[in-house]
Scaffold this motif. Structure first.
Motif, PDB file in Angstrom:
ATOM      1  N   ARG A  66      37.363  30.770  39.628  1.00 58.04           N
ATOM      2  CA  ARG A  66      36.342  31.416  40.455  1.00 58.04           C
ATOM      3  C   ARG A  66      36.317  32.889  40.080  1.00 58.04           C
ATOM      4  N   PRO A  67      35.162  33.532  40.252  1.00 56.97           N
ATOM      5  CA  PRO A  67      35.101  34.954  39.896  1.00 56.97           C
ATOM      6  C   PRO A  67      35.910  35.809  40.870  1.00 56.97           C
ATOM      7  N   LEU A  68      36.254  37.015  40.438  1.00 54.05           N
ATOM      8  CA  LEU A  68      36.955  37.946  41.316  1.00 54.05           C
ATOM      9  C   LEU A  68      36.017  38.416  42.420  1.00 54.05           C
ATOM     10  N   ILE A  69      36.601  38.773  43.542  1.00 54.97           N
ATOM     11  CA  ILE A  69      35.811  39.384  44.621  1.00 54.97           C
ATOM     12  C   ILE A  69      35.845  40.899  44.447  1.00 54.97           C
ATOM     13  N   ALA A  70      37.045  41.399  44.198  1.00 53.52           N
ATOM     14  CA  ALA A  70      37.201  42.845  44.066  1.00 53.52           C
ATOM     15  C   ALA A  70      36.775  43.298  42.674  1.00 53.52           C
ATOM     16  N   PRO A 102      37.937  45.362  39.766  1.00 57.29           N
ATOM     17  CA  PRO A 102      39.233  45.937  39.366  1.00 57.29           C
ATOM     18  C   PRO A 102      39.214  47.462  39.293  1.00 57.29           C
ATOM     19  N   VAL A 152      39.359  48.898  42.811  1.00 56.08           N
ATOM     20  CA  VAL A 152      40.691  48.759  43.407  1.00 56.08           C
ATOM     21  C   VAL A 152      41.633  49.813  42.841  1.00 56.08           C
ATOM     22  N   ARG A 153      41.545  50.005  41.522  1.00 61.81           N
ATOM     23  CA  ARG A 153      42.391  51.010  40.887  1.00 61.81           C
ATOM     24  C   ARG A 153      42.072  52.403  41.436  1.00 61.81           C
ATOM     25  N   ARG A 199      43.467  52.815  44.920  1.00 62.19           N
ATOM     26  CA  ARG A 199      44.929  52.960  44.924  1.00 62.19           C
ATOM     27  C   ARG A 199      45.337  54.345  44.441  1.00 62.19           C
ATOM     28  N   MET A 207      50.070  52.431  40.144  1.00 64.23           N
ATOM     29  CA  MET A 207      49.283  51.327  39.599  1.00 64.23           C
ATOM     30  C   MET A 207      49.875  50.917  38.267  1.00 64.23           C
ATOM     31  N   LYS A 208      50.866  50.115  38.314  1.00 64.37           N
ATOM     32  CA  LYS A 208      51.436  49.609  37.069  1.00 64.37           C
ATOM     33  C   LYS A 208      52.271  48.387  37.386  1.00 64.37           C
ATOM     34  N   LYS A 209      52.839  47.823  36.390  1.00 71.31           N
ATOM     35  CA  LYS A 209      53.690  46.657  36.571  1.00 71.31           C
ATOM     36  C   LYS A 209      54.850  47.035  37.493  1.00 71.31           C
TER      37      LYS A 209
END
Lengths: 194, 112
Positions: free
Chosen positions: B78-82, B84, B87-88, B91, B98-100
């Motif tokens: 399914r496609p993303l809602i947010a 990206p 969101v970045r 944040r 914002m990283k691993k």
């Protein structure tokens, strides 16, 4: 007399042959004790025992290199079962490896997920469905609640939620009174009786 | 395993609160699209349009005419809602890392 001896030795020869052949053809490849130990472990593959997964931990236990109380997801029930299987005394869970918690599964907040696939790569049981820039979804039935997907998530969109209770998962709750409490209770009720 | 033997694949689709994995036995040479049609997954979900959805195998996007191997799990996405980027941006504005390993990094910076 001679026929009897012949018959018996022939029988012995035939059965010996069957035994010998079956030992070769039905040979068990791995150590059966490892399988037995592995069967008792919860298969979360969470690595909290410091081994890469449940089977490596089982192998270490079979070799006597690991203790039986290193599995937080299994908890006391697993430790007791392992103690019984291995013929050693049961002991409490080693707190270094974590605490026993109620079973949970991961849940992804779809409003926040950016489709980065880092959680998919971290999942040891392929319980997350998704691909790059596609919505990621946890397959609750496959999720073992190991929490390995939580640290890699760059947007903190994964939460652990308690497993939904249904008729297959429900079990009798533990009695609320502890043995000590019931012991102190008993004399009081006896006094009250007459 | 001989060449004529059927292979076992899975077709999976997931909503937040309902996930379905269907096992299908197909002939070797079956494509992703054929497996999805064979599984009848569309019948379980009203809003699912498998032809229009992006599909993949074990987390990797693939084309509908990709030939399956034994044990593959065909996934319908399914496609993303947010967004990206959005969101970045949010944040970053909130001063979050914002990283691993965002959660660990955040808790460390909180302690300082």
């Amino acid at each position: 007399m001679l026929t009897a001896i012949l018959a018996i030795s022939l029988l012995a020869l035939v059965f010996g042959l069957i035994l010998g052949l079956s030992a070769r053809y039905f040979q068990v490849e791995s150590d059966p004790i490892v399988d037995k130990i592995d069967a008792l472990l919860p298969q979360t593959q969470c690595g909290q025992c410091t081994f890469a997964g449940c089977r490596p931990y089982a192998e270490a236990m079979a070799k006597g290199e690991a203790d039986i109380n290193q599995c937080p997801p299994g908890g006391q029930a697993t430790i007791d079962a392992l103690a019984e299987l291995l013929g050693v005394d049961s002991k409490p869970l080693n707190a270094e490896h974590g605490e026993e918690e109620e079973p949970t599964v991961a849940y992804i907040d779809e409003e926040v997920c950016i489709g980065c696939t880092l959680c998919i790569q971290a999942c040891p049981v392929d319980a997350i469905l998704g691909a790059a820039k596609q919505m990621h979804t946890v397959i609750a039935d496959e999720c073992t609640g190991c929490k390995l997907c939580i640290p890699p998530c760059p947007v903190e969109c994964i939460d652990m939620v308690p497993i939904k209770q249904d008729i297959e998962l429900w079990k009798w709750p533990y009695p609320e009174t502890t043995p000590e409490a019931s012991r102190t209770d008993t004399p009081q009720t006896q006094e009250a009786m007459p | 395993m001989g060449k004529d033997d059927k292979i076992k694949v899975e077709v999976a689709y997931a909503l937040p609160d309902e996930q379905l994995i269907l096992e299908v036995e197909v002939e070797p040479g079956t494509t992703v699209k054929q497996a999805i049609l064979r599984s009848g997954v569309s019948g379980y979900f009203q809003d699912l349009d498998a032809e229009q959805s992006k599909v993949g195998i074990f987390g990797k996007l693939t084309k509908l005419d990709k030939v399956l191997k034994d044990g593959d799990r065909v996934e319908i996405y399914r496609p993303l809602i947010a967004d990206p980027k959005e969101v970045r941006r949010q944040r970053a504005a909130a001063g979050k890392v914002m990283k691993k390993g965002a959660r660990e990094a955040d808790s460390q910076s909180d302690e300082k």
